[in-house]
Design an enzyme around this catalytic site. Structure first.
Site, PDB file in Angstrom:
ATOM      1  N   ASP A 236       2.581  11.128   1.609  1.00  0.00           N
ATOM      2  CA  ASP A 236       3.189  10.003   0.887  1.00  0.00           C
ATOM      3  C   ASP A 236       3.004  10.246  -0.606  1.00  0.00           C
ATOM      4  O   ASP A 236       1.871  10.227  -1.110  1.00  0.00           O
ATOM      5  CB  ASP A 236       2.493   8.702   1.318  1.00  0.00           C
ATOM      6  CG  ASP A 236       3.169   7.456   0.775  1.00  0.00           C
ATOM      7  OD1 ASP A 236       4.106   7.590  -0.031  1.00  0.00           O
ATOM      8  OD2 ASP A 236       2.751   6.339   1.150  1.00  0.00           O
ATOM      9  N   ASP A 247       9.363   5.836  -3.828  1.00  0.00           N
ATOM     10  CA  ASP A 247       8.236   5.896  -2.900  1.00  0.00           C
ATOM     11  C   ASP A 247       8.782   6.341  -1.547  1.00  0.00           C
ATOM     12  O   ASP A 247       9.620   5.657  -0.954  1.00  0.00           O
ATOM     13  CB  ASP A 247       7.598   4.503  -2.808  1.00  0.00           C
ATOM     14  CG  ASP A 247       6.339   4.485  -1.957  1.00  0.00           C
ATOM     15  OD1 ASP A 247       5.934   5.552  -1.460  1.00  0.00           O
ATOM     16  OD2 ASP A 247       5.767   3.382  -1.793  1.00  0.00           O
ATOM     17  N   HIS A 324       3.718  -2.406  -5.999  1.00  0.00           N
ATOM     18  CA  HIS A 324       3.777  -3.559  -5.095  1.00  0.00           C
ATOM     19  C   HIS A 324       4.184  -4.771  -5.933  1.00  0.00           C
ATOM     20  O   HIS A 324       3.353  -5.348  -6.637  1.00  0.00           O
ATOM     21  CB  HIS A 324       2.432  -3.801  -4.409  1.00  0.00           C
ATOM     22  CG  HIS A 324       2.009  -2.668  -3.515  1.00  0.00           C
ATOM     23  ND1 HIS A 324       0.696  -2.319  -3.302  1.00  0.00           N
ATOM     24  CD2 HIS A 324       2.732  -1.797  -2.783  1.00  0.00           C
ATOM     25  CE1 HIS A 324       0.625  -1.289  -2.481  1.00  0.00           C
ATOM     26  NE2 HIS A 324       1.853  -0.948  -2.155  1.00  0.00           N
ATOM     27  N   GLU A 349       8.842   0.916   4.921  1.00  0.00           N
ATOM     28  CA  GLU A 349       7.941   1.868   5.576  1.00  0.00           C
ATOM     29  C   GLU A 349       7.391   1.269   6.866  1.00  0.00           C
ATOM     30  O   GLU A 349       7.145   0.064   6.950  1.00  0.00           O
ATOM     31  CB  GLU A 349       6.798   2.288   4.648  1.00  0.00           C
ATOM     32  CG  GLU A 349       5.916   1.175   4.141  1.00  0.00           C
ATOM     33  CD  GLU A 349       4.842   1.679   3.182  1.00  0.00           C
ATOM     34  OE1 GLU A 349       4.297   2.771   3.417  1.00  0.00           O
ATOM     35  OE2 GLU A 349       4.553   0.967   2.203  1.00  0.00           O
ATOM     36  N   GLU A 444       8.922   6.543   5.463  1.00  0.00           N
ATOM     37  CA  GLU A 444       9.220   5.563   4.414  1.00  0.00           C
ATOM     38  C   GLU A 444      10.375   6.043   3.539  1.00  0.00           C
ATOM     39  O   GLU A 444      10.503   7.229   3.265  1.00  0.00           O
ATOM     40  CB  GLU A 444       7.966   5.365   3.550  1.00  0.00           C
ATOM     41  CG  GLU A 444       8.150   4.436   2.368  1.00  0.00           C
ATOM     42  CD  GLU A 444       6.878   4.300   1.540  1.00  0.00           C
ATOM     43  OE1 GLU A 444       6.756   3.320   0.800  1.00  0.00           O
ATOM     44  OE2 GLU A 444       5.997   5.190   1.634  1.00  0.00           O
TER      45      GLU A 444
END
Length: 463
Positions: A236, A247, A324, A349, A444
């Protein structure tokens, strides 16, 4: 003239007459050949070759007719001309294609691979049902034209992610030390995005969590962990340009016994992406993901395990310099009723586990991030103040790890870092682990809810 001159003139006379008599004939013959070959080339041009090829063929034929004394046959000359023209055409094509190419390992910035400055868009998915009107709305298209620069930035970051992960998928083989893999991955990312402080670079530390560790694990200095054939590794990593974060994650498992686990998680992520959209409730996305995930089972060493969603891990919205951003996308039913909105970025994800389907914090911490909304907090330790200044200059509110502090020359910082965490300025993110002995997989993608359609920015040929 004297006798010798007269004799010379007489000797020269017939030769000159022959030359003069031969020249008109040769010229007439070569002219007729040119005309015939022009006609042939015109006929051939109609048969599939372009006008440019016909002209090249004519020039080559004329050159041959002048250079050779008519000793070669007309057809041979035409064939030679056609072959020469084709060869020139091939050379030209090769020159066009032979532009700058990516190296291995990747070092060429993607901005140089796309000299026009326009980067490829991701996978486009159309809205359905109540949002179908958006696809043809001129007003919404105009909104997209206004945001063209923003879209180009995130597409550039996405292209960097695709090219870096293509290389990492080749080198992530059993026997590689994870510390070395992460260092290579992050260096490639810096090269391709042309790292410039907080403007462009790595968005967060590379996660390479193994087996029952679901997320937030990256090797600290001196770690000797090596990838093995039976590991399930979640890779990741993120790329940011002007604060816009891509991301994206996938799972590496060389043993085919894990194939059903990976397939379950990959299909669940794709279902979440398909379900997401403007005015879609977050809980509906979670319900769709869970339905797909829990329809799978995986057999490991003679035992059958149901694939469970890791219920306390979620997708999330993404804002500039904020990984986030406030909204959580659940992967089980029963989540919040909040709706997705136009123009938002989301990381969709999913995590599938053969264990309990619930993670807890465990192991040594490596990930840290400065709290986005933190104000001024008085600090007593001078070393803590100095470290906070270093974090502000190099990472801002982007996540970082101990390796990053080592890289910029920081030493003996653990006490100061703990002080910043205790003061609430920096948030630690320890590894998240399911029950020991279980296996967790992750996939993701980052999506953008454009006014007229949904764009899966990080989609590639691999997944």
């Amino acid at each position: 003239p004297g006798p010798e001159e007269t004799r010379n003139n007489e000797d020269a006379g017939p030769n000159e007459e022959e030359a003069t008599s031969a020249d008109p004939a040769d010229e007439t013959e070569s002219a007729s050949k040119k005309k015939k070959k022009k006609k042939k080339n015109k006929g051939g041009g109609g048969g599939g070759e372009g006008d440019a090829n016909a002209q090249e063929g004519q020039a080559a034929t004329a050159g041959e007719a002048d250079g050779e004394d008519g000793g070669e046959d007309e057809e041979e000359g035409a064939e030679g001309a056609g072959g020469e023209g084709a060869a020139k055409k091939k050379k030209k094509k090769k020159k066009k294609k032979g532009g700058l190419k990516q190296t291995e390992p990747p070092t060429v910035p993607v901005s140089k691979l796309f000299p026009g400055g326009k980067f490829p868009e991701g996978e486009i998915q159309q809205y359905t049902d109540d949002n179908l009107w958006r696809t043809k709305s001129e007003e919404k298209r105009e909104l997209e034209r206004i945001e063209a620069d923003l879209y180009n930035d995130v597409r550039q970051a996405s292209e960097v992610h695709r090219q870096v992960r293509k290389y990492i998928q080749k080198i992530a083989q059993p026997g590689i030390r994870l510390f070395d893999m992460c260092e290579q991955l992050e260096q490639c990312t810096r090269n391709l995005i042309e790292e410039r402080g907080l403007t462009a670079g790595v968005a967060f530390p590379t996660g390479c969590s193994l087996d029952w560790v679901a997320a937030h694990w990256t090797p600290n200095a001196g770690d000797q962990t090596v990838l093995t054939y039976d590991n399930v590794m979640k890779v990741d990593f993120g790329v940011q340009l002007n604060g816009r974060i891509i991301d994206c994650a996938w799972t590496v498992a060389h043993n085919p016994k894990y194939d059903d686990l990976l397939k379950a998680v990959k299909e669940s992520t794709d279902t979440g992406i398909k379900t997401a959209g403007i005015d879609v409730r977050l809980c509906d996305v979670g319900e769709a993901i869970q339905e797909v995930m829990e329809s799978y089972e995986v057999e490991l060493d003679g035992k059958t395990f149901p694939v469970k969603c890791v219920r306390n891990l979620n997708g999330h919205s993404i804002a500039p310099y904020q990984i986030h951003a406030g909204k959580s996308v659940p992967i089980v039913k029963g989540g919040e009723q909040t709706k997705m909105e136009e123009g938002e970025f989301f990381a969709i994800e999913t995590f599938g586990s053969t264990g309990k389907g619930y993670v807890r914090e465990d192991l040594e911490c490596s990930h840290y991030m400065k709290n986005f909304d933190v104000g001024h907090v008085p600090l007593r330790l001078p070393r803590a103040k100095q470290l906070l200044g270093t974090i502000d200059r190099n990472f801002g509110t982007l996540a970082f790890c101990r390796r990053y502090l080592d890289r910029i020359g920081e030493t003996k910082y653990l006490m100061a870092l703990k002080n910043l965490c205790d003061a609430g300025i920096v948030q630690p993110y320890p590894p998240l682990c399911d029950v020991k002995g279980s296996y967790v997989a992750q996939y993701e993608h980052t999506i953008l809810l454009r006014p007229t359609c949904k764009e899966v920015l990080s989609r590639g040929d691999d997944f």
